[in-house]
Design a protein around this motif. Structure first.
Motif: not given
Length: 102
Positions: A62-64, A68-69, A94-97
């Motif tokens: 969801k965050l990824a 991007m969008k 980046l989202a995982a971080w």
């Protein structure tokens, strides 16, 4: 001896550097222009994002996608623009971080 030293150094870098490397990626992709780890700037702090999405199975995806969008309406009236310089792999990293920050 030199080989053992290099291996020890590499293991140290791998175990200590992940958080720094991902912050460096965020900086290189201009994410830090609007976000900070622990305080609100234009957008929410990364710690606030991590808290909001904690425990959600699909949070990384969801965050990824938002990275991007872009997105709007979740954190107030200021929309987050799309980031065309971030590919799918970097967005997930980046989202995982972000989600690892507490």
């Amino acid at each position: 001896m030199m080989k053992q030293t290099l291996i020890a150094f590499a293991l140290t870098v791998v175990t200590v550097a992940p958080a720094m490397a991902d912050q460096a990626l965020a900086t290189s992709k201009n994410c830090m222009a609007c976000h900070a780890v622990d305080k609100k700037l234009v957008g929410p702090s990364y710690k606030d994002v991590a808290s909001k999405y904690a425990g959600q199975k699909d949070a990384v995806d969801k965050l990824a996608a938002k990275i991007m969008k872009g997105g709007s309406g979740v954190w107030g009236p200021v929309p987050m623009p799309a980031n065309p310089q971030v590919n799918d792999a970097d967005a997930k990293k980046l989202a995982a971080w972000v989600l690892s920050l507490k």
